[in-house]
Design a protein around this motif. Sequence first.
Motif, mmCIF file in Angstrom:
data_model
loop_
_atom_site.group_PDB
_atom_site.id
_atom_site.type_symbol
_atom_site.label_atom_id
_atom_site.label_comp_id
_atom_site.label_asym_id
_atom_site.label_seq_id
_atom_site.Cartn_x
_atom_site.Cartn_y
_atom_site.Cartn_z
ATOM 1 N N LEU A 106 0.813 -1.221 0.000
ATOM 2 C CA LEU A 106 0.000 0.000 0.000
ATOM 3 C C LEU A 106 0.843 1.266 0.000
ATOM 4 C CD1 LEU A 106 -2.730 -1.094 2.582
ATOM 5 C CD2 LEU A 106 -2.975 -0.935 0.098
ATOM 6 N N GLY A 107 2.119 1.123 0.385
ATOM 7 C CA GLY A 107 3.004 2.282 0.446
ATOM 8 C C GLY A 107 2.691 3.217 1.588
ATOM 9 N N LYS A 108 2.063 2.689 2.632
ATOM 10 C CA LYS A 108 1.683 3.497 3.787
ATOM 11 C C LYS A 108 1.991 2.742 5.079
ATOM 12 C CE LYS A 108 -0.264 6.956 1.516
ATOM 13 N NZ LYS A 108 0.273 8.339 1.585
ATOM 14 N N THR A 109 2.353 3.487 6.123
ATOM 15 C CA THR A 109 2.504 2.904 7.454
ATOM 16 C C THR A 109 1.127 2.796 8.095
ATOM 17 O OG1 THR A 109 4.704 3.874 7.731
ATOM 18 C CG2 THR A 109 3.565 3.158 9.736
ATOM 19 N N LEU A 110 0.766 1.609 8.529
ATOM 20 C CA LEU A 110 -0.586 1.371 9.047
ATOM 21 C C LEU A 110 -0.662 1.430 10.575
ATOM 22 C CD1 LEU A 110 -1.629 -1.576 6.707
ATOM 23 C CD2 LEU A 110 -2.010 0.881 6.399
ATOM 24 N N PHE A 111 0.482 1.216 11.241
ATOM 25 C CA PHE A 111 0.482 1.219 12.704
ATOM 26 C C PHE A 111 1.646 2.043 13.242
ATOM 27 C CE2 PHE A 111 -2.768 -1.805 13.631
ATOM 28 C CZ PHE A 111 -2.740 -2.747 12.607
ATOM 29 N N TYR A 112 1.374 2.802 14.312
ATOM 30 C CA TYR A 112 2.444 3.337 15.142
ATOM 31 C C TYR A 112 2.857 2.211 16.076
ATOM 32 C CZ TYR A 112 0.800 7.998 13.747
ATOM 33 O OH TYR A 112 0.427 9.100 13.044
ATOM 34 N N ARG A 113 4.130 1.948 16.179
ATOM 35 C CA ARG A 113 4.603 0.868 17.033
ATOM 36 C C ARG A 113 5.533 1.423 18.097
ATOM 37 N NH1 ARG A 113 4.541 -0.651 11.701
ATOM 38 N NH2 ARG A 113 3.770 -2.737 11.118
ATOM 39 N N SER A 114 5.359 0.976 19.326
ATOM 40 C CA SER A 114 6.286 1.300 20.404
ATOM 41 C C SER A 114 6.364 0.082 21.318
ATOM 42 C CB SER A 114 5.809 2.532 21.195
ATOM 43 O OG SER A 114 4.758 2.197 22.062
ATOM 44 N N THR A 115 7.195 0.167 22.331
ATOM 45 C CA THR A 115 7.308 -0.950 23.278
ATOM 46 C C THR A 115 6.079 -1.064 24.159
ATOM 47 O OG1 THR A 115 8.458 0.509 24.841
ATOM 48 C CG2 THR A 115 9.824 -0.816 23.336
ATOM 49 N N LYS A 116 5.249 -0.022 24.206
ATOM 50 C CA LYS A 116 4.094 -0.013 25.101
ATOM 51 C C LYS A 116 2.773 -0.223 24.384
ATOM 52 C CE LYS A 116 6.183 2.966 28.626
ATOM 53 N NZ LYS A 116 6.058 4.216 29.414
ATOM 54 N N TYR A 117 2.677 0.157 23.110
ATOM 55 C CA TYR A 117 1.385 0.047 22.457
ATOM 56 C C TYR A 117 1.531 -0.022 20.937
ATOM 57 C CZ TYR A 117 1.865 4.993 21.230
ATOM 58 O OH TYR A 117 2.312 6.180 20.716
ATOM 59 N N VAL A 118 0.460 -0.451 20.313
ATOM 60 C CA VAL A 118 0.326 -0.449 18.855
ATOM 61 C C VAL A 118 -0.937 0.332 18.539
ATOM 62 C CG1 VAL A 118 -0.050 -1.842 16.797
ATOM 63 C CG2 VAL A 118 1.461 -2.686 18.603
ATOM 64 N N LYS A 119 -0.837 1.317 17.657
ATOM 65 C CA LYS A 119 -1.969 2.194 17.370
ATOM 66 C C LYS A 119 -2.067 2.435 15.873
ATOM 67 C CE LYS A 119 -3.825 6.761 18.571
ATOM 68 N NZ LYS A 119 -3.567 8.030 19.297
ATOM 69 N N LEU A 120 -3.298 2.478 15.378
ATOM 70 C CA LEU A 120 -3.509 2.738 13.961
ATOM 71 C C LEU A 120 -3.087 4.159 13.580
ATOM 72 C CD1 LEU A 120 -7.022 1.127 13.406
ATOM 73 C CD2 LEU A 120 -4.917 0.421 12.270
ATOM 74 N N THR A 121 -2.460 4.299 12.412
ATOM 75 C CA THR A 121 -2.212 5.618 11.842
ATOM 76 C C THR A 121 -3.491 6.085 11.146
ATOM 77 O OG1 THR A 121 -1.464 4.685 9.758
ATOM 78 C CG2 THR A 121 0.217 5.026 11.463
ATOM 79 N N ASP A 122 -3.464 7.304 10.625
ATOM 80 C CA ASP A 122 -4.625 7.787 9.864
ATOM 81 C C ASP A 122 -4.884 6.885 8.660
ATOM 82 O OD1 ASP A 122 -4.915 9.840 11.619
ATOM 83 O OD2 ASP A 122 -3.935 11.352 10.375
ATOM 84 N N ALA A 123 -3.798 6.484 7.989
ATOM 85 C CA ALA A 123 -3.944 5.579 6.851
ATOM 86 C C ALA A 123 -4.502 4.234 7.314
ATOM 87 C CB ALA A 123 -2.588 5.378 6.153
ATOM 88 N N GLY A 124 -4.041 3.786 8.482
ATOM 89 C CA GLY A 124 -4.530 2.531 9.032
ATOM 90 C C GLY A 124 -6.018 2.562 9.322
ATOM 91 N N GLU A 125 -6.507 3.691 9.823
ATOM 92 C CA GLU A 125 -7.940 3.829 10.100
ATOM 93 C C GLU A 125 -8.745 3.673 8.815
ATOM 94 O OE1 GLU A 125 -8.122 4.911 14.375
ATOM 95 O OE2 GLU A 125 -9.533 4.154 12.897
#
Length: 297
Positions: free
Chosen positions: A43-62
């Motif tokens: 898709l050429g887009k990042t779908l999730f913000y990733r960290s050691t504490k959480y995973v969250k959808l990006t705007d593109a992911g939504e």
Amino acid sequence: MEIRHLEYFIEVARHKSFSIAAEVTHTSQPSISKAIKDLEAELGKTLFYRSTKYVKLTDAGELVLDQAQQIVAAFRNINTQLEGLAKLQTGKIHIGLPPITAVTTFSHMLGAFKNEYPKIQIHLFEYGPKKIEASLLDGLLDFGIFTPESPDLFEWIWFEQDPLSVIMHPTHRLAPYDLIDYKDFEGEQLILYNNDYKLHDIIIAGCKNAGITPEIAFETSQRELMTQMVAAKLGLALLPTKICQTLNPQSITYRPFADTNLCLQLALTWKKGRYLPHAAHELLAFLKANYHLIESY
């Protein structure tokens, strides 16, 4: 792009966790991670913000999540027709319910449904009403049991309306009363629902309207703790009358409350416009066919 990649993506979004998504899909976490990376590359887009504490959808992911749910739903609908899934009557339903409230009516309904559809798995999660509402919006639950207020966000069917009564130790000074009102709480210790329950704010507001400031001994989401504290003579509490009727009369008695508007109202609620699995639709159809329930419009 493969359907299973979208299914993995939906499960990661649902649980905000790659490891939990791997568990529920019965695959490995590296396989989940690779599928998401492949999807992001395609898709050429990042779908999730990733960290050691959480995973969250990006705007593109939504945006992708909304489309992915529709695609997977359409695909599953094809499989349902081709494989006769309706006749197999299998699947899973995730339901959130508050631990402190009585769901006696719904328990009987659920028991009848399980007798009719023994292969459908029911997963129950005990959350406070506010967390149930948030979990529905996040797609973590298929249904929630609480008092919905927004027809723009939710659809629901009502199944319970139970007035609250005041519970106390049988030796309490208010035990001889036939009816108890807010003004009778003057100088009394209240054991109250915590602020995850809308009843918490309603009760406090009712006290203030009666000209008294409630003395809160304790706030909890655990019904058993609430009744234990009342039995120990540590204060008064308000519970749905159906619960009160099941308590040991030797340690706890109850009296009706004057404010008849102070009532536990519960509905089986789901997110408006969200894809519901086949098993969830079976539950709704069963309830509508066998019980006289009021639907939201």
